[in-house]
Scaffold this active site. Structure first.
Site, PDB file in Angstrom:
ATOM      1  N   ASP A 262       0.860  -1.169   0.000  1.00 52.64           N
ATOM      2  CA  ASP A 262       0.000   0.000   0.000  1.00 52.64           C
ATOM      3  C   ASP A 262       0.909   1.235   0.000  1.00 52.64           C
ATOM      4  OD1 ASP A 262      -3.260   0.506   1.531  1.00 52.64           O
ATOM      5  OD2 ASP A 262      -2.134   1.719   0.098  1.00 52.64           O
TER       6      ASP A 262
HETATM    7  C1  GLC Z   1      -4.276   4.281  -0.499  1.00 51.76           C
HETATM    8  C2  GLC Z   1      -5.158   3.115  -0.115  1.00 51.76           C
HETATM    9  C3  GLC Z   1      -5.200   2.031  -1.129  1.00 51.76           C
HETATM   10  C4  GLC Z   1      -5.033   2.623  -2.513  1.00 51.76           C
HETATM   11  C5  GLC Z   1      -3.639   3.202  -2.607  1.00 51.76           C
HETATM   12  C6  GLC Z   1      -3.384   3.869  -3.952  1.00 51.76           C
HETATM   13  O1  GLC Z   1      -3.576   4.726   0.612  1.00 51.76           O
HETATM   14  O2  GLC Z   1      -4.940   2.507   1.148  1.00 51.76           O
HETATM   15  O3  GLC Z   1      -6.453   1.364  -0.973  1.00 51.76           O
HETATM   16  O4  GLC Z   1      -5.209   1.629  -3.502  1.00 51.76           O
HETATM   17  O5  GLC Z   1      -3.376   4.115  -1.573  1.00 51.76           O
HETATM   18  O6  GLC Z   1      -4.208   4.996  -4.086  1.00 51.76           O
END
Ligand code: GLC
Length: 716
Positions: A262
């Site tokens: 993440d």
């Molecule tokens: C965010 C979220 C995740 C998302 C990623 C890219 O922090 O936790 O669900 O896909 O970043 O945007």
């Protein structure tokens, strides 16, 4: 040599420098959307230097083509990029938020909207979506419940399968396919006190039986990437959890796709307190099985040193690079890096079809929570007072994580009702803002209500009051909306409340005073038309709650699939599990939802009544439409294992079937239950099914008083 073949990948790997290998593991945001800390820096310079493997938050055919051209023509090895984006509930055409779509209890719908989303996203150059989000969510304080399919493991598992099918299609080289990314592995929804990013307090059994199964379902469905959660399990951050990623998901489940961290999550192993510096963080994550570093700059800053310090062996690093290259090959990028060139352009006919699908998805996601008979509105009212801060807004209809949705493309409730009742006078008054303190507009709104034939009061949350980092510790209506509601109710006019929100709210007084309540979540592009379709009865509402709806925040966490305890509730005896000041039961249970007609259940049959662990059990029930209009009933099948070596939940959903019935019509609805679906996990996470009585329940929701029951016996 065939480009993208294993031998091609081997040759590439042999020719790559260490920096280029690490570069393939690096994913940066292009900054169109920021969903976390950190700065991508000059990602084009990183690309040209061979230090970038994928880019996200960047779409648009020409924009993607230009960057991909640099990747293919201006880097030493010409390895194409993957382009990712959070296409959660639509790309340009926005569908209801996932929690709303879950209310449709309709796998075909879930797959169809994912397919449309993929077609639209791929047409703009995207190859990966960071979806489906599969976090079972039992705490509506947690803002990300809006992105989930609700509180139930079985339903979220079916949602997983449908979304993976829809996003990926059956051939990733098809230029309309997107790589799905099942997230956030796992247990993120158990964030302490519903506070996003907080620790997740979960027992191993709950982790195995409640939070993990949807990810297993996604893997079985062929999802090609996974994203570990920000949170921990038993103190081990998921981003560093080799037991889960490597041993369970890759080892036991056989997942051979990509694991993408993440946002900045690898670097955040330092504040988690499990890594002293970026080198240790990089080593921990790579050794745990995380292939790609999303926006953490951890792999580019820490992996070389980690290799030199012997914290990471080159084989592990190259295995990760190979998975990246293999996924690019699966997408056909080595043969045709501009795959979108073959993708159908979004012509007007396609756009209209997609909007029609959004309108249908919207209407099927609406849950009728209360109706004293006011709905459906059969004749167009002369004058409609359309009140409240959500009555005439396009932006709020997007909901959180609204992809490439444009505010101007959203149909507000006001526009939708004007299209529904073109000869009526639809007058809007916000009365108050969503969360402001100014009540000066209430009088004007009340004035209008007094003179109207119908009052539609549109209340709820702003779209960014849920979603990521959108936790709320109070679950009432924000701002001074309840004062507006009370003033409107005081006019004595019949009021339809339309509730837009990304979670269950604790709004019992509002619901008690309204004549009718429609829960509209955030319905996306066709919000206003979907509302009009349900208000008029053009569509008979069929949405059902995928979450328990609390009487009050004091009941949270509240969910139907609870353990019985040794002292289950007994109103007549003090020393049982209950509150002194509140009921145990939610205001509305999981699966609740009214229709403009009524359905009756009879004649439950289950066969065989004695079964083996590998059997399928046939279940049938007669459902009758005992009302005056056609409608669609969602038949739910639960089970209970009343005596086992561990205490089992009082109910568990393991089947759903739909029945469309004309007035007076009876249909025999059939369901199949795999005995294996009633198992629980042992200490090693292996499924256990113990001989003895199992109880089968069928009915409209998890409200036990409404369920028909039959006992069957597992004999071997
Ligand atoms: C965010 C979220 C995740 C998302 C990623 C890219 O922090 O936790 O669900 O896909 O970043 O945007």
């Amino acid at each position: 040599m065939i480009r993208g073949s294993d031998s091609h990948i081997d040759t590439l790997l042999r020719s790559m420098t260490l920096d280029e290998k690490i570069g393939q593991l690096n994913m940066l945001t292009a900054g169109l959307v920021i969903t976390g800390p950190g700065d991508p820096g000059d990602y084009m310079a990183a690309l040209r230097a061979g230090r970038l493997g994928s880019l996200f938050n960047w779409f648009g055919w020409d924009k993607v083509h230009e960057v991909q051209r640099v990747a293919v023509e201006e880097t030493r090895l010409g390895i194409p990029l993957i382009f990712g984006y959070d296409v959660i509930h639509g790309h340009r055409t926005i569908f209801p938020i996932s929690l709303g779509e879950a209310a449709a209890f309709d796998e075909a719908l879930w797959e169809a909207t994912a397919r449309i989303s993929a077609v639209e996203a791929a047409a703009e150059g995207l190859t990966m979506t960071f979806a489906p989000m599969l976090d079972v969510s039992r705490d509506p304080r947690w803002g990300r419940i809006a992105e989930s399919a609700g509180e139930d493991t079985w339903l979220t598992s079916r949602f997983a399968e449908a979304k993976v099918r829809g996003f990926q299609g059956d051939d990733l080289t098809n230029p309309t396919s997107l790589v799905g990314c099942a997230k956030h592995l796992a247990g993120y929804g158990a964030a302490l006190a519903g506070r996003d990013y907080a620790q997740a307090e979960i027992s191993e059994r709950t982790f195995n039986d409640v939070y993990l199964p949807p990810f297993h379902a996604a893997v079985r469905s062929g999802v090609r990437s996974l994203m570990p959660a920000f949170s921990d399990f038993e103190g081990v951050p998921m981003t560093a959890n080799g037991l889960i990623i490597n041993d369970l998901v890759r080892g036991k489940w056989g997942f051979d796709g990509l694991v993408v961290s993440d946002y900045n999550a690898i670097a955040e192993l330092i504040p988690h307190g499990v890594a002293a510096d970026i080198v240790e963080a990089a080593a921990l994550a790579l050794n745990a099985g995380v292939d790609v570093d999303m926006m953490g700059h951890a792999y580019t800053r820490g992996l070389s040193a980690a290799v030199q310090r012997g914290l990471v062996d080159m084989g592990t690093l190259e295995a990760a690079v190979r998975r990246v290259l293999k996924l690019k090959a699966e997408l056909g990028l080595f043969d045709d890096p501009y795959r979108a060139a073959a993708v159908q352009r979004m012509n007007d006919k396609t756009r209209l079809e997609h909007r029609k699908a959004a309108r249908q998805a919207g209407a099927r996601s609406i849950v009728l929570l209360k109706n004293s008979g006011l709905l459906p509105v059969k004749a167009a009212p002369h004058c409609v007072a359309l009140l409240g801060p959500l009555a005439d807004t396009q932006a709020e209809m997007l909901g959180p994580w609204s992809g490439a949705g444009r505010v101007e493309d959203m149909v507000s409730f006001a526009t939708g009702l004007r299209d529904t009742w073109p000869k009526s006078e639809i007058i809007t008054r916000p009365g108050v803002t969503i969360d402001g303190d100014d009540v000066s507009g209430i009088a004007d709104a009340v004035e209008l209500a007094r003179s109207a034939d119908l009052v539609v009061l549109c209340l709820g949350e702003a779209r960014m009051m849920s979603g990521e980092a959108g936790s709320r510790a109070r679950l009432g209506l924000p701002g001074r909306q309840m004062e507006l509601a009370n003033a409107v109710f005081a006019t004595g006019k019949p009021v339809v409340v339309v509730l837009s929100c990304g979670r269950a709210l604790a709004v019992t007084p509002l619901i008690e005073r309204a004549e009718a309540v429609l829960l509209t979540w955030y319905l996306g592009s066709e919000a206003g038309h979907a509302l009009g379709d349900v208000l008029t009865g053009a569509v008979n509402p069929s949405g059902r709650l995928p979450i328990s709806w609390p009487v009050d925040i004091g009941q949270i966490p509240i969910f139907y699939s609870r353990l019985p305890t040794g002292r289950p509730f007994d109103a007549k005896f003090r020393y049982t599990s209950k509150y002194l000041d509140m009921p145990n039961d939610p205001l509305f249970t999981f699966g609740f939802g009214l229709s403009y007609t009524r359905f009756a259940y009879a004649n439950l049959k289950v066969s065989p009544t004695e079964f083996n662990a590998d059997d399928e059990i046939d279940i049938s029930v007669d459902v009758t439409n005992s009302g005056a209009v056609a409608g669609e009933e969602t038949v739910m099948q639960f089970f209970r294992d009343p005596v086992a070596s561990v205490s089992r939940p009082v109910l568990q959903l393991t089947g759903v079937a739909k029945a469309r019935l004309a007035p007076g019509e009876t249909k025999t609805v059939k369901l199949k239950l795999r005995a294996r679906d009633m198992s629980f996990s042992d200490r090693d996470g292996n499924p256990v099914l113990e001989p003895g009585v199992f109880q089968i329940f069928v009915g409209p929701s998890a409200r036990e008083a409404d369920l028909l029951k039959a006992d069957i016996m597992l004999v071997g």
